[in-house]
Design a protein around this motif. Sequence first.
Motif, PDB file in Angstrom:
ATOM      1  N   GLU A  43       3.834 -17.204   4.706  1.00 58.07           N
ATOM      2  CA  GLU A  43       2.757 -16.291   4.363  1.00 58.07           C
ATOM      3  C   GLU A  43       2.837 -15.005   5.178  1.00 58.07           C
ATOM      4  O   GLU A  43       3.507 -14.936   6.208  1.00 58.07           O
ATOM      5  CB  GLU A  43       1.405 -16.970   4.612  1.00 58.07           C
ATOM      6  CG  GLU A  43       1.119 -18.122   3.677  1.00 58.07           C
ATOM      7  CD  GLU A  43      -0.237 -18.731   3.947  1.00 58.07           C
ATOM      8  OE1 GLU A  43      -1.231 -18.187   3.431  1.00 58.07           O
ATOM      9  OE2 GLU A  43      -0.309 -19.734   4.666  1.00 58.07           O
ATOM     10  N   SER A  44       2.150 -13.998   4.696  1.00 57.52           N
ATOM     11  CA  SER A  44       2.030 -12.754   5.437  1.00 57.52           C
ATOM     12  C   SER A  44       1.428 -13.033   6.809  1.00 57.52           C
ATOM     13  O   SER A  44       0.414 -13.724   6.930  1.00 57.52           O
ATOM     14  CB  SER A  44       1.131 -11.785   4.658  1.00 57.52           C
ATOM     15  OG  SER A  44       0.936 -10.598   5.354  1.00 57.52           O
ATOM     16  N   SER A  49       8.937 -11.369   9.978  1.00 65.94           N
ATOM     17  CA  SER A  49       9.503 -10.079  10.373  1.00 65.94           C
ATOM     18  C   SER A  49       9.671  -9.974  11.882  1.00 65.94           C
ATOM     19  O   SER A  49      10.580  -9.299  12.371  1.00 65.94           O
ATOM     20  CB  SER A  49       8.618  -8.932   9.869  1.00 65.94           C
ATOM     21  OG  SER A  49       8.554  -8.921   8.458  1.00 65.94           O
ATOM     22  N   GLN A  98      11.389  -3.342   5.730  1.00 70.00           N
ATOM     23  CA  GLN A  98      10.483  -3.664   4.643  1.00 70.00           C
ATOM     24  C   GLN A  98       9.916  -2.409   3.984  1.00 70.00           C
ATOM     25  O   GLN A  98       9.773  -2.357   2.768  1.00 70.00           O
ATOM     26  CB  GLN A  98       9.341  -4.527   5.172  1.00 70.00           C
ATOM     27  CG  GLN A  98       8.326  -4.937   4.125  1.00 70.00           C
ATOM     28  CD  GLN A  98       7.244  -5.830   4.699  1.00 70.00           C
ATOM     29  OE1 GLN A  98       7.240  -6.131   5.875  1.00 70.00           O
ATOM     30  NE2 GLN A  98       6.316  -6.252   3.867  1.00 70.00           N
ATOM     31  N   GLU A 181      12.558  -8.207   3.621  1.00 67.33           N
ATOM     32  CA  GLU A 181      12.031  -7.915   2.279  1.00 67.33           C
ATOM     33  C   GLU A 181      12.868  -6.834   1.581  1.00 67.33           C
ATOM     34  O   GLU A 181      12.338  -5.804   1.155  1.00 67.33           O
ATOM     35  CB  GLU A 181      10.565  -7.466   2.359  1.00 67.33           C
ATOM     36  CG  GLU A 181       9.632  -8.454   3.039  1.00 67.33           C
ATOM     37  CD  GLU A 181       9.202  -9.590   2.131  1.00 67.33           C
ATOM     38  OE1 GLU A 181       9.732  -9.682   1.012  1.00 67.33           O
ATOM     39  OE2 GLU A 181       8.355 -10.384   2.559  1.00 67.33           O
ATOM     40  N   THR A 184      11.712  -5.993  -2.178  1.00 71.19           N
ATOM     41  CA  THR A 184      10.275  -5.923  -2.455  1.00 71.19           C
ATOM     42  C   THR A 184       9.941  -4.868  -3.501  1.00 71.19           C
ATOM     43  O   THR A 184       9.148  -5.111  -4.404  1.00 71.19           O
ATOM     44  CB  THR A 184       9.499  -5.623  -1.154  1.00 71.19           C
ATOM     45  OG1 THR A 184       9.582  -6.763  -0.296  1.00 71.19           O
ATOM     46  CG2 THR A 184       8.044  -5.333  -1.437  1.00 71.19           C
ATOM     47  N   HIS A 214       9.257 -13.032   0.601  1.00 65.37           N
ATOM     48  CA  HIS A 214       8.214 -13.916   0.079  1.00 65.37           C
ATOM     49  C   HIS A 214       8.530 -14.351  -1.342  1.00 65.37           C
ATOM     50  O   HIS A 214       7.770 -15.093  -1.949  1.00 65.37           O
ATOM     51  CB  HIS A 214       6.848 -13.206   0.115  1.00 65.37           C
ATOM     52  CG  HIS A 214       6.811 -11.959  -0.716  1.00 65.37           C
ATOM     53  ND1 HIS A 214       6.952 -10.696  -0.176  1.00 65.37           N
ATOM     54  CD2 HIS A 214       6.654 -11.771  -2.043  1.00 65.37           C
ATOM     55  CE1 HIS A 214       6.881  -9.794  -1.144  1.00 65.37           C
ATOM     56  NE2 HIS A 214       6.694 -10.416  -2.276  1.00 65.37           N
ATOM     57  N   SER A 456       0.332  -6.871   9.118  1.00 60.06           N
ATOM     58  CA  SER A 456       1.624  -6.971   8.442  1.00 60.06           C
ATOM     59  C   SER A 456       1.567  -6.189   7.129  1.00 60.06           C
ATOM     60  O   SER A 456       0.502  -5.739   6.696  1.00 60.06           O
ATOM     61  CB  SER A 456       1.954  -8.440   8.157  1.00 60.06           C
ATOM     62  OG  SER A 456       1.053  -8.971   7.191  1.00 60.06           O
ATOM     63  N   GLY A 458       1.883  -7.205   4.010  1.00 63.25           N
ATOM     64  CA  GLY A 458       1.026  -7.840   3.018  1.00 63.25           C
ATOM     65  C   GLY A 458      -0.448  -7.694   3.326  1.00 63.25           C
ATOM     66  O   GLY A 458      -1.272  -7.504   2.429  1.00 63.25           O
ATOM     67  N   GLN A 459      -0.793  -7.754   4.613  1.00 65.43           N
ATOM     68  CA  GLN A 459      -2.194  -7.590   5.009  1.00 65.43           C
ATOM     69  C   GLN A 459      -2.676  -6.168   4.743  1.00 65.43           C
ATOM     70  O   GLN A 459      -3.818  -5.942   4.339  1.00 65.43           O
ATOM     71  CB  GLN A 459      -2.361  -7.957   6.475  1.00 65.43           C
ATOM     72  CG  GLN A 459      -2.213  -9.453   6.745  1.00 65.43           C
ATOM     73  CD  GLN A 459      -2.107  -9.779   8.227  1.00 65.43           C
ATOM     74  OE1 GLN A 459      -1.542  -9.015   9.005  1.00 65.43           O
ATOM     75  NE2 GLN A 459      -2.656 -10.914   8.619  1.00 65.43           N
ATOM     76  N   LEU A 485       3.193  -8.701  -1.102  1.00 63.93           N
ATOM     77  CA  LEU A 485       2.431  -9.914  -0.797  1.00 63.93           C
ATOM     78  C   LEU A 485       3.268 -11.164  -0.978  1.00 63.93           C
ATOM     79  O   LEU A 485       4.073 -11.260  -1.915  1.00 63.93           O
ATOM     80  CB  LEU A 485       1.201  -9.998  -1.691  1.00 63.93           C
ATOM     81  CG  LEU A 485       0.235  -8.815  -1.679  1.00 63.93           C
ATOM     82  CD1 LEU A 485      -0.937  -9.107  -2.591  1.00 63.93           C
ATOM     83  CD2 LEU A 485      -0.242  -8.500  -0.277  1.00 63.93           C
ATOM     84  N   ASP A 486       3.071 -12.140  -0.093  1.00 64.44           N
ATOM     85  CA  ASP A 486       3.686 -13.442  -0.296  1.00 64.44           C
ATOM     86  C   ASP A 486       2.959 -14.159  -1.426  1.00 64.44           C
ATOM     87  O   ASP A 486       1.884 -13.739  -1.865  1.00 64.44           O
ATOM     88  CB  ASP A 486       3.628 -14.269   0.990  1.00 64.44           C
ATOM     89  CG  ASP A 486       2.212 -14.415   1.504  1.00 64.44           C
ATOM     90  OD1 ASP A 486       1.472 -15.244   0.941  1.00 64.44           O
ATOM     91  OD2 ASP A 486       1.841 -13.697   2.440  1.00 64.44           O
TER      92      ASP A 486
END
Length: 565
Positions: A43-44, A49, A98, A181, A184, A214, A456, A458-459, A485-486
């Motif tokens: 998960e994020s 990373s 990323q 990533e 991505t 992810h 991160s 994704g967050q 996002l994961d």
Amino acid sequence: MIMTHLEIRDLRVEYPTRKGTFVAVEDVSLTIDSGEIVGVVGESGAGKSTVGAAAIGLISRPGRITRGEIRLTGKRIDPTDSRQFSGLRGRKISMIFQDPLTSLNPVETVGAQLIETIRLHLGMNEAEARARAVELLDKVGIRDPEHRVDDYPHQFSGGMRQRVVIALALASEPEVIIADEPTTALDVSVQAQILKLLRRLCDEQRVAMILVTHDMGVIAEVTDRVAVMYRGRIVETGPTRQVLSAPEHAYTRSLLSAVPPIDRKLDRFPQVTYIEDAGYPAVDLGNHWLGEARGFDEIDTPLLELQDVCLDFLSRPSFLPSRRSWFRALDHISFKIAPGKTFGLVGESGSGKSTISRVITGIYRQKSGSVRFAGKDISSLDARGTTEMRRQMQMVFQDPYSSLNARQRVGSILIEPILLHKLASSRKMAWEIAEDLLHIVGLGKAAARKFPHEFSGGQRQRISIARALATRPRFLVCDEPTSALDVSVQAQILNLLRDLQDQLGLTMLFVSHDLAVIRQMCDEMAVMRAGRIQEQGVVEELYEQPKHPYTSELLSLVPRFATAC
């Protein structure tokens, strides 16, 4: 002969804070042999990373490695010795970052950045380095590389910038690559090309690679072994086929269940639940602040309608108009979106998907054609009408970091549109709304007092989505909203968007290169290529019986998670 290129033993990474020490990575051990690709998933915020950054000596301060060791081809390297790492970084070990926008120099052409790297590490002269730069751009799928080599990063789409970053990582012919990533921002056609390139690089040149991602389809497609991370620890590791087809750990099984299928449409996405997790918050929008957005007048006409929209960009400036050259980015684009429906746009990077979203939101002004929102031509709106349209029409951008003010706390970022559009009676109320929105997208209320760099990738994308919701919009333009996002957070966000649509009548334009997500989210879709719509229609019909060869090609290139396992 197989040899271990990179070895990580009992790694621990800490970040001291005013509230104590945050342990980002704990007891992580990995070995990557020559010619091997090891995938790291989770998960994020799981620490994926951070492991890659530690291996190349790029842990950002005040973070530090407090335990463990890192060995490169058997020789221990000291992460605290910046002089030692500067000699290895780029030449022996390279990284694909990323976020392509923040890893490229905006004031230098991509060619200048490639040439500098090539000359520094390979000792070529200017002409040789330029030829090598053009070759690399061509290898990663940049069309017309002889001319694009002289363009600046802002002149490329998000996916093309990612390809440039990959070319930079390959430029020095390293022994180890940390790919964070790397696909991505890429569409399926370029993703397939890049994955084949990375696989061939490892097979032919015996490069060792850590692939942080992810995307379970990418893991299934290209990796030899996989490590699953949860809250800074590796909870399961083994050969890719074995882990994906018969996962032993409860978290791995939960994570795999959240992968959206491309062969069928789900009513709702499974969410990751594991051990002490309380799960993501359920949202009762009928009794929520967002629910106050209900009550828009029903209209019989489409909420959004594009008719023969064309847009040109100046490709060769000149004082004399006759010597100017123009690039047609959008060529007679027409489609309609009914109220409460979701329309998807798919296609290659640079096909014009994001450009359409910017025309719709008024960031770009079309050369010809019309864009009508709720029956009104947006180009004819006065200042008051434009302000109201912007409140009703919000956008989730592809790149979360560059769309957030790095100097503001997240709470301040969220309350700005709330106060601007007078949706709260006081600053205190706006702050409470912001905290609640962060809770809804799974970050918790405490996130309001942090800065964007503390999250991160994704967050940060979840923060962007919370900000888009802050004006209680009627129409949401989602430009690659789940690209960072994961699968677990993606499931949460997509379920949230569905809840918003079902309970608030939200209408959406969904721009994505993820064909599985498009099938799950959209009612109708259009397939784009080189600024034109190749095919459009009902999603299920296009997936089951595509009529255009390009649509069939895109569907055939999607990494098949289920069949790969």
